[in-house]
Motif scaffolding. Sequence first.
Motif, PDB file in Angstrom:
ATOM      1  N   LEU A  78       0.830  -1.202   0.000  1.00  0.00           N
ATOM      2  CA  LEU A  78       0.000   0.000   0.000  1.00  0.00           C
ATOM      3  C   LEU A  78       0.865   1.253   0.000  1.00  0.00           C
ATOM      4  O   LEU A  78       0.565   2.230  -0.692  1.00  0.00           O
ATOM      5  CB  LEU A  78      -0.924  -0.002   1.223  1.00  0.00           C
ATOM      6  CG  LEU A  78      -2.106  -0.977   1.189  1.00  0.00           C
ATOM      7  CD1 LEU A  78      -2.775  -1.045   2.551  1.00  0.00           C
ATOM      8  CD2 LEU A  78      -3.113  -0.566   0.120  1.00  0.00           C
ATOM      9  N   GLU A  79       1.944   1.229   0.780  1.00  0.00           N
ATOM     10  CA  GLU A  79       2.842   2.381   0.830  1.00  0.00           C
ATOM     11  C   GLU A  79       3.552   2.600  -0.502  1.00  0.00           C
ATOM     12  O   GLU A  79       3.932   3.724  -0.829  1.00  0.00           O
ATOM     13  CB  GLU A  79       3.866   2.192   1.944  1.00  0.00           C
ATOM     14  CG  GLU A  79       3.265   2.267   3.340  1.00  0.00           C
ATOM     15  CD  GLU A  79       4.275   1.951   4.430  1.00  0.00           C
ATOM     16  OE1 GLU A  79       3.914   2.041   5.610  1.00  0.00           O
ATOM     17  OE2 GLU A  79       5.427   1.616   4.085  1.00  0.00           O
ATOM     18  N   GLN A  80       3.728   1.526  -1.283  1.00  0.00           N
ATOM     19  CA  GLN A  80       4.348   1.652  -2.599  1.00  0.00           C
ATOM     20  C   GLN A  80       3.389   2.217  -3.639  1.00  0.00           C
ATOM     21  O   GLN A  80       3.797   2.516  -4.760  1.00  0.00           O
ATOM     22  CB  GLN A  80       4.858   0.287  -3.065  1.00  0.00           C
ATOM     23  CG  GLN A  80       6.012  -0.259  -2.232  1.00  0.00           C
ATOM     24  CD  GLN A  80       6.401  -1.663  -2.626  1.00  0.00           C
ATOM     25  OE1 GLN A  80       6.003  -2.154  -3.688  1.00  0.00           O
ATOM     26  NE2 GLN A  80       7.171  -2.331  -1.780  1.00  0.00           N
ATOM     27  N   GLY A  81       2.113   2.361  -3.269  1.00  0.00           N
ATOM     28  CA  GLY A  81       1.136   2.951  -4.177  1.00  0.00           C
ATOM     29  C   GLY A  81       0.453   1.970  -5.103  1.00  0.00           C
ATOM     30  O   GLY A  81      -0.205   2.384  -6.062  1.00  0.00           O
ATOM     31  N   LEU A  82       0.570   0.664  -4.851  1.00  0.00           N
ATOM     32  CA  LEU A  82      -0.073  -0.323  -5.709  1.00  0.00           C
ATOM     33  C   LEU A  82      -1.585  -0.298  -5.504  1.00  0.00           C
ATOM     34  O   LEU A  82      -2.074   0.009  -4.413  1.00  0.00           O
ATOM     35  CB  LEU A  82       0.459  -1.730  -5.416  1.00  0.00           C
ATOM     36  CG  LEU A  82       1.701  -2.175  -6.196  1.00  0.00           C
ATOM     37  CD1 LEU A  82       2.899  -1.316  -5.827  1.00  0.00           C
ATOM     38  CD2 LEU A  82       2.004  -3.642  -5.940  1.00  0.00           C
ATOM     39  N   THR A  83      -2.319  -0.625  -6.553  1.00  0.00           N
ATOM     40  CA  THR A  83      -3.767  -0.706  -6.456  1.00  0.00           C
ATOM     41  C   THR A  83      -4.162  -2.022  -5.804  1.00  0.00           C
ATOM     42  O   THR A  83      -3.342  -2.939  -5.667  1.00  0.00           O
ATOM     43  CB  THR A  83      -4.411  -0.617  -7.847  1.00  0.00           C
ATOM     44  OG1 THR A  83      -3.999  -1.764  -8.618  1.00  0.00           O
ATOM     45  CG2 THR A  83      -3.987   0.649  -8.571  1.00  0.00           C
ATOM     46  N   TYR A  84      -5.436  -2.125  -5.426  1.00  0.00           N
ATOM     47  CA  TYR A  84      -5.905  -3.364  -4.816  1.00  0.00           C
ATOM     48  C   TYR A  84      -5.768  -4.538  -5.786  1.00  0.00           C
ATOM     49  O   TYR A  84      -5.449  -5.661  -5.372  1.00  0.00           O
ATOM     50  CB  TYR A  84      -7.363  -3.217  -4.387  1.00  0.00           C
ATOM     51  CG  TYR A  84      -7.579  -2.253  -3.248  1.00  0.00           C
ATOM     52  CD1 TYR A  84      -8.723  -1.470  -3.176  1.00  0.00           C
ATOM     53  CD2 TYR A  84      -6.641  -2.119  -2.243  1.00  0.00           C
ATOM     54  CE1 TYR A  84      -8.926  -0.585  -2.137  1.00  0.00           C
ATOM     55  CE2 TYR A  84      -6.826  -1.232  -1.202  1.00  0.00           C
ATOM     56  CZ  TYR A  84      -7.967  -0.470  -1.148  1.00  0.00           C
ATOM     57  OH  TYR A  84      -8.144   0.404  -0.111  1.00  0.00           O
TER      58      TYR A  84
END
Length: 202
Positions: A78-84
């Motif tokens: 989540l911190e890396q900005g990946l989507t669900y």
Amino acid sequence: MAKTWKRWTEPEIARLRQLVEQTDPALTYTEIAERMGRSWRSVKHGVFYHLGASGQRRATMCGEPWTREDYDRLEQLLEQGLTYEQIATEMGRTYTQVRGATERIGLRDPNRRGRNRRIIPEAERIIRDCIEVERMTVPQIVERLAAHGHHVSRHWVHSRIQEKGQGLRKELKRNATERRARLRTLQARRQRAQRQQQEARA
């Protein structure tokens, strides 16, 4: 400007099939993309359109319970900005499982698709009381919230404190400083008591 897609060649499709079917170790779409010089989404589309249902990866952990390591990995992604969707593929889970796990640990991002992250008034009141009245630190606050049925992460507590302004952050910092001082004092007393016991025995 319209996006242009790089056409898949027959050698690339054969290489893609080989990487997808590899099991020791099994590769994620991101790892396959790095090896093939393509984007994560391009690899996903390549699997869907060129390998068919037999090539699509199934969520191998759909029925498995979430472990602490799984939640830590989820926070990192989540911190890396990946989507669900990307996280679901990376972790071998479904989209719904990832979103549900994100809500359970209090990391639901209001900027992501879906309902906004729930704000828990009772939890916020507990956080403020723990800081201002009981002089607690974040790990202690997490334990207190869990005792009241709010199972959240330290990251979530920090985010709530950040939103409450500088005054509460200063209180938290002072609490941490005082706690460290108390621990040092307690440790010094224990060491002094141990030395006295050793001298008495001698």
